[in-house]
Design a protein around this motif. Structure first.
Motif, PDB file in Angstrom:
ATOM      1  N   GLN A 177     -12.252  30.503 -45.876  1.00 41.55           N
ATOM      2  CA  GLN A 177     -11.968  30.239 -47.078  1.00 41.55           C
ATOM      3  C   GLN A 177     -10.412  28.737 -47.329  1.00 41.55           C
ATOM      4  OE1 GLN A 177     -11.097  33.925 -49.286  1.00 41.55           O
ATOM      5  NE2 GLN A 177     -12.875  33.480 -49.673  1.00 41.55           N
ATOM      6  N   ILE A 178      -9.897  28.650 -45.694  1.00 39.50           N
ATOM      7  CA  ILE A 178      -9.027  27.885 -45.716  1.00 39.50           C
ATOM      8  C   ILE A 178      -9.655  26.913 -45.112  1.00 39.50           C
ATOM      9  CG2 ILE A 178      -6.890  26.794 -44.233  1.00 39.50           C
ATOM     10  CD1 ILE A 178      -5.943  30.183 -44.682  1.00 39.50           C
ATOM     11  N   GLU A 179      -9.256  25.384 -46.168  1.00 38.94           N
ATOM     12  CA  GLU A 179      -9.888  24.362 -45.591  1.00 38.94           C
ATOM     13  C   GLU A 179      -9.456  23.586 -44.258  1.00 38.94           C
ATOM     14  OE1 GLU A 179     -10.282  19.822 -47.428  1.00 38.94           O
ATOM     15  OE2 GLU A 179      -9.171  20.899 -48.519  1.00 38.94           O
ATOM     16  N   GLY A 180     -10.723  23.515 -43.719  1.00 35.00           N
ATOM     17  CA  GLY A 180     -10.483  23.310 -42.558  1.00 35.00           C
ATOM     18  C   GLY A 180     -10.636  24.038 -40.931  1.00 35.00           C
ATOM     19  N   TRP A 181     -10.697  25.439 -41.372  1.00 30.45           N
ATOM     20  CA  TRP A 181     -10.092  26.251 -40.946  1.00 30.45           C
ATOM     21  C   TRP A 181     -11.805  27.491 -40.273  1.00 30.45           C
ATOM     22  CZ3 TRP A 181      -5.672  29.630 -41.808  1.00 30.45           C
ATOM     23  CH2 TRP A 181      -4.956  28.584 -41.545  1.00 30.45           C
ATOM     24  N   ARG A 182     -12.105  27.417 -39.826  1.00 36.07           N
ATOM     25  CA  ARG A 182     -14.277  28.205 -39.004  1.00 36.07           C
ATOM     26  C   ARG A 182     -13.311  29.593 -38.280  1.00 36.07           C
ATOM     27  NH1 ARG A 182     -16.823  23.967 -40.706  1.00 36.07           N
ATOM     28  NH2 ARG A 182     -18.665  24.638 -40.011  1.00 36.07           N
ATOM     29  N   PRO A 234     -17.083  28.213 -42.008  1.00 33.83           N
ATOM     30  CA  PRO A 234     -16.682  28.612 -42.546  1.00 33.83           C
ATOM     31  C   PRO A 234     -15.925  29.012 -42.932  1.00 33.83           C
ATOM     32  CG  PRO A 234     -18.091  26.462 -43.311  1.00 33.83           C
ATOM     33  CD  PRO A 234     -18.884  27.455 -42.533  1.00 33.83           C
ATOM     34  N   ARG A 267      -9.359  25.257 -35.557  1.00 39.64           N
ATOM     35  CA  ARG A 267      -9.730  24.364 -36.925  1.00 39.64           C
ATOM     36  C   ARG A 267     -10.261  23.013 -35.822  1.00 39.64           C
ATOM     37  NH1 ARG A 267      -3.639  24.344 -39.700  1.00 39.64           N
ATOM     38  NH2 ARG A 267      -2.372  24.286 -37.735  1.00 39.64           N
ATOM     39  N   HIS A 327     -18.070  22.063 -35.088  1.00 43.54           N
ATOM     40  CA  HIS A 327     -18.689  23.511 -35.632  1.00 43.54           C
ATOM     41  C   HIS A 327     -19.567  24.049 -36.213  1.00 43.54           C
ATOM     42  CE1 HIS A 327     -16.454  19.806 -38.680  1.00 43.54           C
ATOM     43  NE2 HIS A 327     -17.756  19.274 -37.708  1.00 43.54           N
TER      44      HIS A 327
END
Length: 98
Positions: free
Chosen positions: A55-60, A53, A74, A49
């Motif tokens: 905007q696409i969930e789980g992507w960083r 983050p 991710r 982490h």
């Protein structure tokens, strides 16, 4: 055991970065940069982490220190998946290709 999974698009990005650096600077410099990006991805195994983050969930996204490249990734069950490797001046907001 945790591992780094490289998406095909990320591998293609690394090859493109390497080609550019070899042509523009030198093979030695290109190897150093590619090695540092691979090392950065392995750092993320212990700090999944660490990136911001998206905007696409789980992507960083994560920009390693002293680097002009951004890793888009991710988390995965067994580690992390690097989706793209982009230069900070390129449009890194492009949706990674699965």
């Amino acid at each position: 055991m945790k591992r780094v999974i490289w998406a095909e698009a990320a591998i293609n990005d690394l090859h493109a970065i390497e080609r550019y650096l070899v042509e523009t600077y030198s093979p030695v410099f290109a190897r150093q940069i590619i090695a540092s990006l691979i090392e950065a991805a392995h750092w993320l195994l212990d700090h999944p982490h660490g990136g911001s983050p998206l905007q696409i969930e789980g992507w960083r996204k994560w920009r390693p220190r002293k680097s002009r490249h951004i890793l888009i990734y991710r988390t995965a069950n067994d580690g992390i998946e690097v989706l793209r490797v982009r230069h900070e001046r390129n449009d890194w907001r492009l949706v990674p290709q699965d």
